[in-house]
Design a protein around this motif. Structure first.
Motif, PDB file in Angstrom:
ATOM      1  N   PHE A 187      45.716  52.172  19.243  1.00 51.98           N
ATOM      2  CA  PHE A 187      45.402  51.095  18.826  1.00 51.98           C
ATOM      3  C   PHE A 187      44.090  50.463  18.727  1.00 51.98           C
ATOM      4  O   PHE A 187      43.290  50.925  19.703  1.00 51.98           O
ATOM      5  CB  PHE A 187      46.159  49.928  19.949  1.00 51.98           C
ATOM      6  N   LYS A 188      43.650  50.029  17.645  1.00 48.47           N
ATOM      7  CA  LYS A 188      42.140  49.964  17.422  1.00 48.47           C
ATOM      8  C   LYS A 188      41.946  48.665  16.616  1.00 48.47           C
ATOM      9  O   LYS A 188      42.538  48.544  15.860  1.00 48.47           O
ATOM     10  CB  LYS A 188      41.738  51.248  16.568  1.00 48.47           C
ATOM     11  N   THR A 189      41.008  48.076  17.215  1.00 46.28           N
ATOM     12  CA  THR A 189      40.430  46.778  16.504  1.00 46.28           C
ATOM     13  C   THR A 189      38.866  46.839  16.014  1.00 46.28           C
ATOM     14  O   THR A 189      38.441  46.305  15.230  1.00 46.28           O
ATOM     15  CB  THR A 189      40.566  45.677  17.208  1.00 46.28           C
ATOM     16  N   HIS A 190      38.104  47.811  16.896  1.00 46.35           N
ATOM     17  CA  HIS A 190      36.969  47.989  16.534  1.00 46.35           C
ATOM     18  C   HIS A 190      36.632  49.489  16.379  1.00 46.35           C
ATOM     19  O   HIS A 190      37.623  50.172  15.778  1.00 46.35           O
ATOM     20  CB  HIS A 190      36.042  47.795  17.711  1.00 46.35           C
ATOM     21  N   GLU A 191      35.342  50.031  16.324  1.00 42.24           N
ATOM     22  CA  GLU A 191      35.205  51.481  15.927  1.00 42.24           C
ATOM     23  C   GLU A 191      35.998  52.278  16.692  1.00 42.24           C
ATOM     24  O   GLU A 191      36.458  53.285  16.296  1.00 42.24           O
ATOM     25  CB  GLU A 191      33.489  51.720  15.993  1.00 42.24           C
ATOM     26  N   ARG A 192      36.058  52.021  18.071  1.00 44.05           N
ATOM     27  CA  ARG A 192      36.726  52.877  18.997  1.00 44.05           C
ATOM     28  C   ARG A 192      38.166  52.280  19.328  1.00 44.05           C
ATOM     29  O   ARG A 192      38.029  51.245  19.318  1.00 44.05           O
ATOM     30  CB  ARG A 192      35.817  53.088  20.363  1.00 44.05           C
ATOM     31  N   PHE A 260      36.789  44.845  24.651  1.00 43.64           N
ATOM     32  CA  PHE A 260      37.135  43.543  24.203  1.00 43.64           C
ATOM     33  C   PHE A 260      38.284  43.176  24.674  1.00 43.64           C
ATOM     34  O   PHE A 260      38.613  41.817  25.032  1.00 43.64           O
ATOM     35  CB  PHE A 260      37.079  43.494  22.686  1.00 43.64           C
ATOM     36  N   GLU A 261      39.349  44.131  25.267  1.00 39.43           N
ATOM     37  CA  GLU A 261      40.585  43.693  25.736  1.00 39.43           C
ATOM     38  C   GLU A 261      40.769  43.432  27.082  1.00 39.43           C
ATOM     39  O   GLU A 261      40.005  44.278  27.754  1.00 39.43           O
ATOM     40  CB  GLU A 261      41.728  44.483  24.970  1.00 39.43           C
ATOM     41  N   SER A 262      41.662  42.578  27.495  1.00 37.39           N
ATOM     42  CA  SER A 262      41.551  42.488  29.106  1.00 37.39           C
ATOM     43  C   SER A 262      42.588  43.712  29.468  1.00 37.39           C
ATOM     44  O   SER A 262      43.143  44.400  28.790  1.00 37.39           O
ATOM     45  CB  SER A 262      42.219  41.240  29.409  1.00 37.39           C
ATOM     46  N   GLU A 264      44.710  43.724  31.373  1.00 34.75           N
ATOM     47  CA  GLU A 264      46.290  43.545  31.432  1.00 34.75           C
ATOM     48  C   GLU A 264      46.722  43.619  30.071  1.00 34.75           C
ATOM     49  O   GLU A 264      48.121  44.406  29.793  1.00 34.75           O
ATOM     50  CB  GLU A 264      46.517  41.595  31.627  1.00 34.75           C
ATOM     51  N   TYR A 265      46.204  43.463  28.932  1.00 34.59           N
ATOM     52  CA  TYR A 265      46.776  43.512  27.554  1.00 34.59           C
ATOM     53  C   TYR A 265      46.663  45.103  27.377  1.00 34.59           C
ATOM     54  O   TYR A 265      47.455  45.659  26.681  1.00 34.59           O
ATOM     55  CB  TYR A 265      45.721  42.742  26.524  1.00 34.59           C
ATOM     56  N   HIS A 268      49.595  46.515  28.881  1.00 40.86           N
ATOM     57  CA  HIS A 268      50.716  46.260  27.914  1.00 40.86           C
ATOM     58  C   HIS A 268      50.649  47.267  26.762  1.00 40.86           C
ATOM     59  O   HIS A 268      51.880  47.915  26.331  1.00 40.86           O
ATOM     60  CB  HIS A 268      50.514  44.943  27.548  1.00 40.86           C
ATOM     61  N   LEU A 269      49.601  47.562  26.097  1.00 30.49           N
ATOM     62  CA  LEU A 269      49.350  48.558  24.917  1.00 30.49           C
ATOM     63  C   LEU A 269      49.875  49.834  25.330  1.00 30.49           C
ATOM     64  O   LEU A 269      50.432  50.656  24.478  1.00 30.49           O
ATOM     65  CB  LEU A 269      48.090  48.427  24.365  1.00 30.49           C
ATOM     66  N   VAL A 272      53.362  50.229  25.173  1.00 36.92           N
ATOM     67  CA  VAL A 272      54.060  50.006  23.647  1.00 36.92           C
ATOM     68  C   VAL A 272      53.687  51.451  23.060  1.00 36.92           C
ATOM     69  O   VAL A 272      54.667  52.120  22.479  1.00 36.92           O
ATOM     70  CB  VAL A 272      53.112  48.845  22.903  1.00 36.92           C
ATOM     71  N   ARG A 276      56.379  54.509  21.606  1.00 35.05           N
ATOM     72  CA  ARG A 276      56.368  54.990  20.048  1.00 35.05           C
ATOM     73  C   ARG A 276      56.066  56.467  20.215  1.00 35.05           C
ATOM     74  O   ARG A 276      56.462  57.202  19.498  1.00 35.05           O
ATOM     75  CB  ARG A 276      55.269  54.079  19.492  1.00 35.05           C
TER      76      ARG A 276
ATOM     77  N   LYS B 634      49.098  42.767  16.717  1.00 37.77           N
ATOM     78  CA  LYS B 634      48.173  43.143  15.430  1.00 37.77           C
ATOM     79  C   LYS B 634      48.893  42.601  14.096  1.00 37.77           C
ATOM     80  O   LYS B 634      50.052  42.534  14.054  1.00 37.77           O
ATOM     81  CB  LYS B 634      48.213  44.635  15.543  1.00 37.77           C
ATOM     82  N   PHE B 690      29.653  49.222  15.915  1.00 39.98           N
ATOM     83  CA  PHE B 690      30.445  49.748  17.024  1.00 39.98           C
ATOM     84  C   PHE B 690      31.458  48.675  17.654  1.00 39.98           C
ATOM     85  O   PHE B 690      32.656  49.042  17.622  1.00 39.98           O
ATOM     86  CB  PHE B 690      29.733  50.694  18.034  1.00 39.98           C
ATOM     87  N   HIS B 693      32.858  43.972  14.461  1.00 40.14           N
ATOM     88  CA  HIS B 693      34.039  44.563  13.380  1.00 40.14           C
ATOM     89  C   HIS B 693      33.769  43.733  12.318  1.00 40.14           C
ATOM     90  O   HIS B 693      33.936  42.705  12.290  1.00 40.14           O
ATOM     91  CB  HIS B 693      35.238  44.922  13.761  1.00 40.14           C
ATOM     92  N   GLU B 754      45.208  40.388  20.689  1.00 38.34           N
ATOM     93  CA  GLU B 754      45.282  40.143  22.288  1.00 38.34           C
ATOM     94  C   GLU B 754      45.605  38.377  22.297  1.00 38.34           C
ATOM     95  O   GLU B 754      46.613  38.103  22.899  1.00 38.34           O
ATOM     96  CB  GLU B 754      44.268  40.254  23.156  1.00 38.34           C
ATOM     97  N   TRP B 757      49.010  38.012  20.852  1.00 43.15           N
ATOM     98  CA  TRP B 757      50.080  38.605  21.498  1.00 43.15           C
ATOM     99  C   TRP B 757      50.222  37.569  22.882  1.00 43.15           C
ATOM    100  O   TRP B 757      51.386  37.185  23.274  1.00 43.15           O
ATOM    101  CB  TRP B 757      49.644  39.789  22.442  1.00 43.15           C
ATOM    102  N   ARG B 758      49.374  36.989  23.358  1.00 40.29           N
ATOM    103  CA  ARG B 758      49.254  35.852  24.471  1.00 40.29           C
ATOM    104  C   ARG B 758      50.083  34.685  24.072  1.00 40.29           C
ATOM    105  O   ARG B 758      50.648  34.043  24.701  1.00 40.29           O
ATOM    106  CB  ARG B 758      47.876  35.540  25.125  1.00 40.29           C
TER     107      ARG B 758
END
Lengths: 287, 766
Positions: A187-192, A260-262, A264-265, A268-269, A272, A276, B634, B690, B693, B754, B757-758
């Protein structure tokens, strides 16, 4: 803005190893440069000596040994080479798939698989996959060579089992037999990636004989999830089992607070993604 | 799919003339500011503050100065012979830190050296001692009763181009307050059937352009002349500020503007020019300062915002009233904050028929990098909140997103705000087109949302533009205009306009770039004004030249001008013609001389002030279809739709590309982009790509459908009006309404997985 440095171009592993020993902390191995040069340009690190190992012959080969049931990959092979290799596409298509998603096209063209693994960035896609695939790495120095399991290679945040005078020269990847399947989900929202999960399942007579489950990108390195592996071993692969396994994976995984993500999230990921990954690995094992 | 509802009549207008810069850009031949080498040029590098708020106790530059190859080191005390404060709205910013820093990244010292590497090494040798001060990083902190004040606001001076009425600041951290009200909002809300209310948060965003801020300055001490090569959008406003700062006559300041590698507002007004000039003045050598990306990110950004909004309606879906309070984080220095605050407030009610509106908005100083213009500023901040509330009301009344807008949108001629220009666009037609492009009403799964949005943006800025053109003896023409081509294609458009006016092929026309010593005055490049206003000046210049040709031909033919016509690069009487070179030769008696045409645009009535404006209302339409991953939150974008209400598309391809670019940035604003300032240190945490985005092609929707509406109702040439910003604001808002349609009510942007999702978790719990 790069500061001045001296570039060395050894032509053998022995020569490179001796240079590394000679210059010690003032030297760094330079292959693709996609991590190293970025840090040096930002002036976050400085090395007076760069040991460019790209002149050493024979470190970018890709070959299959059918008798041994394994594939060997040279550490200087670029991500792009792995992504496009017909041999990998045919014999280890998941690796080609994962490599095709590493970073961006410029990084894939320049960056090497060995550099990626030795940098031990916790968000590395191939690192997580290789642990789930039980790959072994060859480390060589002027004094000889040794083999380390992927799971033992990654020892901490940006840390590996590689000694300062050693080079990672090759990767030994077991080819999955029929009845085994593997999957990598991220799961990716940024470069990493923010989170990743890899699963390899060996299924026999409708039951999971063995499993290697790995969480990636959320901790200090790839993390095997032994409790979850134990939970599914001997069981029939089905959605209910995978949902329970995913829950356990999410509950047990170590989450590093960063990015960037908590936490907790991200936890959760992992659930998920593991669900999968398990489903896809089981599907591939059955096909 | 493109619907061109207008059949082109002329030879150049309405045609997809290829970009005149395409070949050079594709082959890498285009010369940008960073490619220029000026004889004797040195390389500048800045030392920037690590503290968001601190007193500077001491600066020791001795080691840096002693480094071989260092030419000069500039610090605050070097500029005390001038009044070093600038700012086009409010003169609140010293060109280099003086005694105090107000944001992390503020330039504290500047080095000029023989190479960039030496300059970078020298910067590391400068020792600065700071006494950290209490910081105010968030809007809430800045507005707290006991907050430290960033500026002594009562002592601040109005900038050269404040342009927003009275200037009288109270003590505190507010640099501007804009408010208006119409009707009795309290009474309407009290009697309304439906009231929706919410609090909304919008992030600080970097106007990412591939090319960073790059300025070369040269100071000639003998004549006190300054020459600048700078990638700026508003060269004449920069010239005025540089002349003002350094006490020079305006004609001693020359700014040459090369091609820009993107602007989007990041290069509007004055940015790196003052410090570069000051360093060149000290070095007595030309110097170039070129930002790295992380430096440009703290040079300017879009305002973060907190807002509260409520909307009242009758149960049949008739909208009644809206009330808005919004606080814009302008960072340490106002930059264009006051205008962003004003346009944001004006756009907040949305283009609906209200019985009452009440809007207040404030610009707030914080210890973060300063915020200014960004494509579609104003509409971007609040259109999404307002449009979300429209859909929330619609759902309560059983009206879909199209129906409730059809019922309540303003029609042409109705007033958008108290005073100023009434609505000049067919919004109901536009939104219907957007809905059609989106496949409105066709079946879709539950996890797929479709959203529409409509808004207005006060466009055009101050209507002052001039242009001229020269026809050489061989009949070729050069156009002189000062609008900056930053990728939007303005030079191509001027080529087309001139070609149309003089019945010439576009290949006979050349457009040169802005140079304040050569090209005539243009207020600015922004606010979607270049085609509308500067383009009109170009058209008038061409028209004047055309008249000269007719006058000469009239003498040559012995016929009145109205018996003649211009076509095919010649003046004709029936089937007899004289070519332009023939006429020029006849006029001057030799193969030489030239004709000069001049064009001017100025306010047609009144002073052209913001309150009397705008020049036109730019339409901000959006349409989005997206799918939400129910496990992760997402978003996958399925379809984007745009409607460009441009009056007349001079180059339809360019209009469409502008729309797509605006949508792409709007998606970034809505879904991904957010500058994260450390709440304690105020440092920008995601200052590289990086971690920050920006949208890439891989992020775009599976499908895009665009329409161009050409009602010829704009004030620009051939009935055109500006384009390029509206789709950005429209896209942001359509993401919010599409998410709402998919069951996700978002109150904070960007709508990260996120946050979605919240929001879904919350919804499931309720």
């Amino acid at each position: 803005m790069l500061s001045a440095f001296t570039l060395h171009q050894p032509v053998s592993v022995t020569e490179a190893s001796e240079m590394l020993r000679h210059y010690g902390d003032d030297a760094a191995i330079y292959a693709g440069g996609t991590e190293l040069l970025v840090l040096m340009k930002e002036r976050l690190v400085h090395f007076a000596h760069l040991i460019d190992i790209k002149q050493i012959p024979g470190l970018s080969s890709i070959a299959v040994d059918d008798a041994a049931g394994s594939m060997s990959i040279g550490s200087l092979a670029s991500h792009r080479a792995l992504e496009r290799s017909p041999l990998i596409r045919e014999r280890a298509p998941l690796l080609a798939e994962v490599e095709s998603q590493v970073a961006n096209i410029r990084v894939r063209n320049a960056g090497t698989i060995g550099g990626n693994l030795c940098f031990a960035e916790p968000h590395s896609d191939p690192a997580t996959l290789f642990v789930a695939w039980d790959a072994h790495f060859t480390l060589a120095s002027a004094g000889g060579s040794r083999t380390v399991a992927a799971a033992d290679f990654f020892t901490g945040l940006l840390e590996t089992a590689r000694e300062p005078d050693e080079l990672l020269t090759g990767i030994d990847l077991p080819l999955l037999p029929s009845g085994a399947g593997s999957s990598y989900q991220r799961f990716k929202t940024h470069e990493r990636p923010a989170a990743a999960a890899a699963a390899t399942l060996w299924v026999e007579d409708g039951r999971i004989r063995d499993a290697r489950l790995v969480a990636g990108s959320v901790g200090i390195g790839p993390e095997r999830l032994p409790a979850t592996e134990e939970m599914i071993k001997g069981q029939e692969p089905d959605a209910t089992l995978f949902a329970r396994a995913a829950e356990l994976a999410a509950a047990s995984v170590f989450i590093e607070e960063e990015g960037f993500e908590s936490a907790e999230y991200k936890r959760h990921l992992i659930g998920v993604l593991m669900k999968r990954a398990l489903a896809q690995a089981a599907e591939r094992a059955a096909s | 799919m493109t619907n061109h509802t207008y059949t082109p009549g002329g030879e150049s207008i309405g045609r997809n003339v290829p970009r005149i810069d395409a070949r050079a850009k594709a082959t890498g031949e285009t010369v940008y500011a960073g490619d220029l080498q000026i004889p004797g040029m040195t390389y500048g590098k800045l030392l920037r503050s690590p503290y968001a708020h601190a007193r500077i106790r001491s600066i020791d530059t001795s080691a840096a100065k002693a480094l071989p190859g260092v030419v000069a080191v500039l610090i605050g005390e070097d500029v005390l012979d001038i009044n070093p404060y600038y700012g086009h709205a409010i003169k609140d910013r010293p060109l280099i830190a003086i005694d105090r820093v107000r944001f992390a990244g503020e330039p504290v010292a500047a080095v000029a050296a023989e190479s960039l590497a030496i300059a970078a090494d020298a910067v590391e040798l400068i020792e600065v001692e700071y006494d950290p001060l209490q910081t105010v990083i968030s809007i809430d902190e800045a507005l707290a009763a006991d907050a430290p004040h960033l500026h002594v606001t009562q002592l601040l001076k109005k900038g050269l181009f404040h342009g927003l009425g009275d200037f009288n600041l109270d003590p505190g951290n507010v640099c501007y307050h804009h408010s208006f009200a119409r009707g009795d909002a309290d009474a309407v809300f009290a009697g309304a059937d439906i009231v929706v209310e919410g609090e909304y948060t919008f992030p600080g965003i970097y106007q990412y352009a591939m090319e960073t801020h790059t300025t070369i300055a040269s100071w000639n001490p003998l004549q006190d002349e300054v020459q600048l090569w700078s990638n700026c959008q508003h060269p004449f406003l920069v010239r005025a500020e540089i002349a003002d700062l350094f006490g020079l006559p305006q004609n001693n300041v020359r700014i040459t503007v090369p091609w820009l590698g993107g602007g989007f507002g990041s290069k509007s007004y004055t940015k790196m020019e003052p410090i570069t000039v000051a360093l060149a003045r000290k070095a007595r050598r030309p110097v170039r300062i070129a930002n790295m990306v992380d430096e440009s990110m703290v040079t300017t950004r879009r305002h973060g915002m907190n807002a509260w909004m409520r909307t009242a309606a009758r149960s049949d879906g008739t909208l009644l009233a809206r009330e808005v309070r919004a606080w814009f984080d302008t960072g340490a220095y106002a930059d264009n904050g006051p205008r962003v605050v004003a346009t944001g407030a004006d756009a907040a009610p949305g283009p609906y028929r209200w019985e009452a509106v009440k809007v207040d908005s404030w610009g707030v100083y914080t210890n973060t990098s300063s915020a200014g213009s960004y494509r579609a500023f104003g509409a971007s901040h609040l259109q999404w909140a307002g449009e979300l509330q429209i859909d929330q009301i619609g759902r309560q009344c059983g009206l879909d997103g199209l129906q409730i807008r059809e019922r309540n949108l303003l029609t042409p001629g109705e007033y958008v705000r108290p005073g100023g220009k009434p609505l000049d666009a067919d919004l109901i037609g536009d939104i219907r087109q957007a809905a059609a492009n989106l496949g409105w009403g066709t079946p879709k799964p539950d996890n797929v949302g479709r959203g529409l949005s409509v808004g207005l943006l006060a466009a055009g800025a101050h209507p002052v533009s001039t242009a001229f053109c020269r026809m050489e003896a061989d009949g070729t023409v050069t156009v002189y205009g000062s609008s900056t081509d930053m990728g939007q294609g303005v030079r191509t458009v001027y080529t087309q306009i001139m070609a149309q006016e003089l019945a010439l092929p576009v290949s006979r026309i050349r457009v040169i770039g802005g140079d304040t010593q050569i090209t005539p005055y243009d207020r600015s490049t922004g606010a979607s004004r270049s085609t509308t206003l500067a383009g009109m000046a170009v058209k008038r210049a061409g028209g004047e030249l055309r008249q000269q040709l007719l006058d000469i031909a009239s003498r040559e033919f012995g016929l009145p001008p109205d018996a003649l016509e211009i076509r095919d690069a010649a003046v004709w009487h029936e089937d007899e013609s004289r070519s332009f070179p023939d006429l020029i030769k006849a006029h001057f008696g030799m193969v030489g001389g030239e004709l000069i045409g001049r064009g001017e645009v100025r306010p047609e009535q009144g002073s052209g002030s913001y309150a009397e404006g705008p020049v036109f209302w730019e339409v901000c339409i959006g349409g989005i279809e997206l799918e939400v991953d129910q496990d992760t939150g997402k978003v996958r974008l399925l379809k984007t739709a745009s409607v460009a209400d441009v009056g007349k598309a001079i180059n339809p391809d360019q209009v469409e590309i502008q729309e797509m670019g605006g949508i792409m940035q709007g998606l970034g604003n809505a879904l991904w982009e957010e500058m994260l300032f450390d709440p304690q240190t105020g440092q920008l945490l995601n200052s590289t790509l990086f971690d920050y985005h920006i949208p890439t092609f891989g992020d775009l929707a599976v499908e895009h459908a665009s329409s161009i509406v050409e009602n010829e109702d704009g004030p620009g040439p051939y009935g055109s009006k500006g384009v390029g910003e509206g789709s950005l604001a429209g896209a942001i808002a359509a993401v919010a309404t599409a998410l709402y349609d998919a069951g996700v009510t978002i109150d904070q942007l960007p709508a990260t997985p996120e946050r979605i999702w919240r929001a879904m978790q919350k919804e499931r719990m309720e």
